[in-house]
Write a protein that holds these residues in place. Structure first.
Motif, PDB file in Angstrom:
ATOM      1  N   ALA A  64     -13.925  -5.885  -4.579  1.00 54.93           N
ATOM      2  CA  ALA A  64     -13.964  -6.922  -5.607  1.00 54.93           C
ATOM      3  C   ALA A  64     -12.667  -6.974  -6.401  1.00 54.93           C
ATOM      4  O   ALA A  64     -12.348  -8.000  -7.003  1.00 54.93           O
ATOM      5  CB  ALA A  64     -15.144  -6.694  -6.544  1.00 54.93           C
ATOM      6  N   GLN A  65     -11.915  -5.862  -6.410  1.00 59.98           N
ATOM      7  CA  GLN A  65     -10.648  -5.820  -7.133  1.00 59.98           C
ATOM      8  C   GLN A  65      -9.445  -5.955  -6.198  1.00 59.98           C
ATOM      9  O   GLN A  65      -8.304  -5.891  -6.663  1.00 59.98           O
ATOM     10  CB  GLN A  65     -10.537  -4.513  -7.922  1.00 59.98           C
ATOM     11  CG  GLN A  65     -11.521  -4.389  -9.074  1.00 59.98           C
ATOM     12  CD  GLN A  65     -11.276  -5.409 -10.170  1.00 59.98           C
ATOM     13  OE1 GLN A  65     -10.143  -5.813 -10.411  1.00 59.98           O
ATOM     14  NE2 GLN A  65     -12.343  -5.831 -10.844  1.00 59.98           N
ATOM     15  N   ASP A  66      -9.688  -6.164  -4.919  1.00 64.43           N
ATOM     16  CA  ASP A  66      -8.597  -6.309  -3.954  1.00 64.43           C
ATOM     17  C   ASP A  66      -8.232  -7.788  -3.847  1.00 64.43           C
ATOM     18  O   ASP A  66      -9.019  -8.601  -3.354  1.00 64.43           O
ATOM     19  CB  ASP A  66      -9.042  -5.780  -2.588  1.00 64.43           C
ATOM     20  CG  ASP A  66      -7.914  -5.786  -1.552  1.00 64.43           C
ATOM     21  OD1 ASP A  66      -6.906  -6.491  -1.767  1.00 64.43           O
ATOM     22  OD2 ASP A  66      -8.047  -5.081  -0.533  1.00 64.43           O
ATOM     23  N   PRO A  67      -7.035  -8.178  -4.279  1.00 65.13           N
ATOM     24  CA  PRO A  67      -6.679  -9.598  -4.277  1.00 65.13           C
ATOM     25  C   PRO A  67      -6.555 -10.206  -2.886  1.00 65.13           C
ATOM     26  O   PRO A  67      -6.551 -11.428  -2.741  1.00 65.13           O
ATOM     27  CB  PRO A  67      -5.340  -9.634  -5.010  1.00 65.13           C
ATOM     28  CG  PRO A  67      -4.767  -8.264  -4.835  1.00 65.13           C
ATOM     29  CD  PRO A  67      -5.952  -7.339  -4.827  1.00 65.13           C
ATOM     30  N   GLU A  68      -6.462  -9.372  -1.851  1.00 62.10           N
ATOM     31  CA  GLU A  68      -6.300  -9.883  -0.495  1.00 62.10           C
ATOM     32  C   GLU A  68      -7.620 -10.055   0.237  1.00 62.10           C
ATOM     33  O   GLU A  68      -7.632 -10.485   1.391  1.00 62.10           O
ATOM     34  CB  GLU A  68      -5.394  -8.932   0.315  1.00 62.10           C
ATOM     35  CG  GLU A  68      -4.009  -8.745  -0.267  1.00 62.10           C
ATOM     36  CD  GLU A  68      -3.211 -10.038  -0.285  1.00 62.10           C
ATOM     37  OE1 GLU A  68      -3.506 -10.937   0.537  1.00 62.10           O
ATOM     38  OE2 GLU A  68      -2.304 -10.168  -1.125  1.00 62.10           O
ATOM     39  N   GLN A  69      -8.742  -9.706  -0.419  1.00 64.24           N
ATOM     40  CA  GLN A  69     -10.041  -9.813   0.241  1.00 64.24           C
ATOM     41  C   GLN A  69     -10.902 -10.854  -0.455  1.00 64.24           C
ATOM     42  O   GLN A  69     -11.015 -10.869  -1.687  1.00 64.24           O
ATOM     43  CB  GLN A  69     -10.771  -8.466   0.231  1.00 64.24           C
ATOM     44  CG  GLN A  69     -10.088  -7.396   1.052  1.00 64.24           C
ATOM     45  CD  GLN A  69     -11.022  -6.251   1.376  1.00 64.24           C
ATOM     46  OE1 GLN A  69     -12.147  -6.458   1.812  1.00 64.24           O
ATOM     47  NE2 GLN A  69     -10.552  -5.030   1.166  1.00 64.24           N
ATOM     48  N   ALA A  70     -11.515 -11.719   0.333  1.00 66.47           N
ATOM     49  CA  ALA A  70     -12.440 -12.718  -0.203  1.00 66.47           C
ATOM     50  C   ALA A  70     -13.799 -12.068  -0.419  1.00 66.47           C
ATOM     51  O   ALA A  70     -14.780 -12.342   0.282  1.00 66.47           O
ATOM     52  CB  ALA A  70     -12.552 -13.903   0.751  1.00 66.47           C
ATOM     53  N   ARG A  71     -13.839 -11.205  -1.413  1.00 66.20           N
ATOM     54  CA  ARG A  71     -15.060 -10.490  -1.788  1.00 66.20           C
ATOM     55  C   ARG A  71     -15.028 -10.306  -3.307  1.00 66.20           C
ATOM     56  O   ARG A  71     -13.987 -10.010  -3.884  1.00 66.20           O
ATOM     57  CB  ARG A  71     -15.143  -9.106  -1.141  1.00 66.20           C
ATOM     58  CG  ARG A  71     -15.034  -9.076   0.376  1.00 66.20           C
ATOM     59  CD  ARG A  71     -14.944  -7.617   0.830  1.00 66.20           C
ATOM     60  NE  ARG A  71     -14.571  -7.514   2.228  1.00 66.20           N
ATOM     61  CZ  ARG A  71     -15.426  -7.499   3.241  1.00 66.20           C
ATOM     62  NH1 ARG A  71     -16.704  -7.597   2.996  1.00 66.20           N
ATOM     63  NH2 ARG A  71     -14.997  -7.399   4.484  1.00 66.20           N
ATOM     64  N   GLY A  72     -16.184 -10.469  -3.937  1.00 63.86           N
ATOM     65  CA  GLY A  72     -16.243 -10.278  -5.381  1.00 63.86           C
ATOM     66  C   GLY A  72     -15.433 -11.315  -6.142  1.00 63.86           C
ATOM     67  O   GLY A  72     -14.843 -11.017  -7.176  1.00 63.86           O
ATOM     68  N   LYS A  73     -15.426 -12.557  -5.639  1.00 59.32           N
ATOM     69  CA  LYS A  73     -14.587 -13.603  -6.217  1.00 59.32           C
ATOM     70  C   LYS A  73     -15.397 -14.882  -6.464  1.00 59.32           C
ATOM     71  O   LYS A  73     -16.438 -15.107  -5.869  1.00 59.32           O
ATOM     72  CB  LYS A  73     -13.432 -13.965  -5.261  1.00 59.32           C
ATOM     73  CG  LYS A  73     -12.629 -12.795  -4.691  1.00 59.32           C
ATOM     74  CD  LYS A  73     -11.801 -12.087  -5.733  1.00 59.32           C
ATOM     75  CE  LYS A  73     -10.816 -11.100  -5.129  1.00 59.32           C
ATOM     76  NZ  LYS A  73     -11.429  -9.937  -4.473  1.00 59.32           N
ATOM     77  N   VAL A  74     -14.876 -15.716  -7.372  1.00 52.67           N
ATOM     78  CA  VAL A  74     -15.236 -17.126  -7.427  1.00 52.67           C
ATOM     79  C   VAL A  74     -14.008 -17.887  -6.949  1.00 52.67           C
ATOM     80  O   VAL A  74     -12.901 -17.693  -7.472  1.00 52.67           O
ATOM     81  CB  VAL A  74     -15.639 -17.580  -8.842  1.00 52.67           C
ATOM     82  CG1 VAL A  74     -15.836 -19.097  -8.886  1.00 52.67           C
ATOM     83  CG2 VAL A  74     -16.919 -16.877  -9.293  1.00 52.67           C
ATOM     84  N   LEU A  75     -14.185 -18.719  -5.934  1.00 50.61           N
ATOM     85  CA  LEU A  75     -13.082 -19.471  -5.342  1.00 50.61           C
ATOM     86  C   LEU A  75     -13.130 -20.928  -5.798  1.00 50.61           C
ATOM     87  O   LEU A  75     -14.199 -21.471  -6.062  1.00 50.61           O
ATOM     88  CB  LEU A  75     -13.163 -19.425  -3.818  1.00 50.61           C
ATOM     89  CG  LEU A  75     -13.262 -18.044  -3.165  1.00 50.61           C
ATOM     90  CD1 LEU A  75     -13.309 -18.194  -1.653  1.00 50.61           C
ATOM     91  CD2 LEU A  75     -12.100 -17.143  -3.575  1.00 50.61           C
ATOM     92  N   ARG A  76     -11.965 -21.539  -5.851  1.00 53.79           N
ATOM     93  CA  ARG A  76     -11.859 -22.982  -6.134  1.00 53.79           C
ATOM     94  C   ARG A  76     -11.144 -23.635  -4.955  1.00 53.79           C
ATOM     95  O   ARG A  76     -10.018 -23.269  -4.611  1.00 53.79           O
ATOM     96  CB  ARG A  76     -11.086 -23.215  -7.424  1.00 53.79           C
ATOM     97  CG  ARG A  76     -10.914 -24.696  -7.824  1.00 53.79           C
ATOM     98  CD  ARG A  76     -10.203 -24.754  -9.161  1.00 53.79           C
ATOM     99  NE  ARG A  76     -10.015 -26.091  -9.687  1.00 53.79           N
ATOM    100  CZ  ARG A  76      -8.847 -26.737  -9.696  1.00 53.79           C
ATOM    101  NH1 ARG A  76      -7.761 -26.177  -9.170  1.00 53.79           N
ATOM    102  NH2 ARG A  76      -8.747 -27.932 -10.241  1.00 53.79           N
ATOM    103  N   LEU A  77     -11.835 -24.596  -4.333  1.00 57.47           N
ATOM    104  CA  LEU A  77     -11.341 -25.244  -3.128  1.00 57.47           C
ATOM    105  C   LEU A  77     -11.319 -26.753  -3.315  1.00 57.47           C
ATOM    106  O   LEU A  77     -12.051 -27.309  -4.142  1.00 57.47           O
ATOM    107  CB  LEU A  77     -12.250 -24.905  -1.933  1.00 57.47           C
ATOM    108  CG  LEU A  77     -12.564 -23.436  -1.668  1.00 57.47           C
ATOM    109  CD1 LEU A  77     -13.630 -23.326  -0.582  1.00 57.47           C
ATOM    110  CD2 LEU A  77     -11.323 -22.665  -1.277  1.00 57.47           C
ATOM    111  N   ASN A  78     -10.497 -27.426  -2.518  1.00 58.38           N
ATOM    112  CA  ASN A  78     -10.644 -28.864  -2.374  1.00 58.38           C
ATOM    113  C   ASN A  78     -11.900 -29.148  -1.558  1.00 58.38           C
ATOM    114  O   ASN A  78     -12.457 -28.252  -0.901  1.00 58.38           O
ATOM    115  CB  ASN A  78      -9.413 -29.457  -1.683  1.00 58.38           C
ATOM    116  CG  ASN A  78      -8.170 -29.398  -2.542  1.00 58.38           C
ATOM    117  OD1 ASN A  78      -8.219 -29.643  -3.751  1.00 58.38           O
ATOM    118  ND2 ASN A  78      -7.036 -29.073  -1.929  1.00 58.38           N
ATOM    119  N   LEU A  79     -12.364 -30.382  -1.561  1.00 55.33           N
ATOM    120  CA  LEU A  79     -13.613 -30.703  -0.893  1.00 55.33           C
ATOM    121  C   LEU A  79     -13.546 -30.540   0.620  1.00 55.33           C
ATOM    122  O   LEU A  79     -14.579 -30.467   1.283  1.00 55.33           O
ATOM    123  CB  LEU A  79     -14.058 -32.125  -1.243  1.00 55.33           C
ATOM    124  CG  LEU A  79     -14.348 -32.378  -2.730  1.00 55.33           C
ATOM    125  CD1 LEU A  79     -14.898 -33.784  -2.920  1.00 55.33           C
ATOM    126  CD2 LEU A  79     -15.297 -31.342  -3.311  1.00 55.33           C
TER     127      LEU A  79
END
Length: 381
Positions: free
Chosen positions: A187-202
């Motif tokens: 969750a604290q690893d910036p290179e892993q998509a884990r423990g995150k809220v992401l913002r994407l285009n549609l």
């Protein structure tokens, strides 16, 4: 930007400033609040499903309901069900499988829906976000032209998938919760998509105005970090984004999600490890964003919807949250400064997995069970 959107942004900024001016010590532990057995609503069972997971309303009052084993249904308000075709293969085990489903902001013209699921993968299963056209004719419904627009990177993990979808008030961006897949330090690893809220285009691409858009990869899509198991994400009527997540042994959280913030998991928590080992509290590390409300003992929150409707006028602007382990429905109210607190809690006699508000203002919930009932809540009397 329209005047309406400008006023929303101004109100959100003012509320956030007032909210953040309060000391962290003022956050609220609502864990020991009792549940009422005399709710102000009547519950009508409308249909049953095999371990249902999410509800999404169409503009005409019909809804889409997902089942964790890997199915989806188009459901009428009276309980008529049509199984939706072309649902992808899912890795259904424990906490994983078919997850959230959401109707696109322009659904009336595009018929587009978005859905999340944990998919099988040679390197270990991974969370996926797909987009499709909901095609309905006579007694058939299918997800046409379905395509994955985002995948968890790297793959692998077990539970804690997250997978909740929310669209911003402008209808131009998609926010997605990704759990830490039971690998806490990720969750604290910036290179892993884990423990995150992401913002994407549609379309699943990276917005150029994200906080770290220039970094590329996972960092470019990250809006916030340091989350554990987020099963609720929704925009309030004032434009602010709220999220809840399950803590470990204690420490369920309701968080105001703000661009670029780190919410601390697993470095801090208002709970402890399941082994009983203590975890430092948020008070010890003020650089991490603390929850506005937390629950210890836990409620195991799942599902989050803000009420704007005609049936329950006293609930206007409130957040409604299901409770799995607590078997409750919770109402969160906000004071004049925008600060939340648990206002009411009602015993539901079952694990509540999701909550949604219908176009007519009725509240709908689903039970996390097999069979799990789909319930319509309307004012009693």
């Amino acid at each position: 930007m329209t005047r309406h959107k400008t006023s929303l942004a101004t109100a959100a900024l003012a509320a956030a400033l007032m909210f953040n001016s309060a000391a962290q010590a003022q956050r609220i532990n609502a864990g020991d609040r009792p549940a009422s057995t005399n709710p102000p609503f009547a519950a009508q069972a409308v249909a049953e499903f095999d371990t249902p997971w999410a509800i999404a309303f169409l503009p005409d009052g019909r809804m889409l309901v997902t089942e964790k084993p890997g199915r989806a249904f188009l459901v009428t308000p009276t309980g008529g069900k049509i199984e939706v075709g072309n649902v992808p293969e899912v890795a259904a085990s424990g906490q994983t499988g078919m997850l959230d489903i959401a109707v696109a902001p322009d659904f009336e013209s595009s018929s587009t829906v978005y859905f999340t699921y944990v998919e099988p993968d040679a390197g270990g299963n991974r969370l996926a976000l797909s987009r499709a056209t909901l095609s309905v004719s006579d007694n058939e419904a299918t997800l046409a032209d379905a395509a994955v627009i985002w995948r968890q990177t790297p793959g692998g993990g077990s539970g804690h998938p997250g997978g909740i979808i929310a669209f911003d008030p402008q209808g131009t961006h998609l926010f997605l919760t990704v759990g830490e897949r039971m690998r806490p330090t990720s969750a604290q690893d910036p290179e892993q998509a884990r423990g995150k809220v992401l913002r994407l285009n549609l379309d699943g691409s990276t917005p150029s105005d994200n906080p770290l858009a220039g970094q590329g990869g996972v960092q470019a899509q990250t809006w916030t970090t340091g989350h554990r198991n987020p099963y609720g994400l929704a925009f309030a009527p004032d434009g602010r984004l709220w999220q809840h997540e399950m803590g470990p042994r204690g420490g369920d959280e309701l968080n105001l999600i703000e661009q670029g913030r780190n919410y601390g998991w697993p470095i801090v928590s208002n709970g402890s490890e399941y082994s009983g080992v203590a975890i430092p509290d948020h008070d010890t590390r003020p650089e991490f964003a603390a929850p506005a409300v937390y629950w210890n003992p836990v409620i195991s929150p799942a599902g989050l919807a803000f009420y704007e409707g005609a049936m329950f006028r006293e609930w206007q602007g409130s957040a409604l949250i299901g409770g799995l382990s607590a078997r409750v429905l919770v109402r969160i109210a906000f004071n004049a400064d925008g600060r939340p607190d648990e206002a009411e809690r009602w015993s539901m006699g079952a694990r509540i997995r999701d909550v949604a508000v219908a176009p007519d203002g009725a509240v709908w919930v689903i039970e996390d069970d097999n069979p799990g009932r789909l319930l319509r809540l309307t004012p009693s009397g």
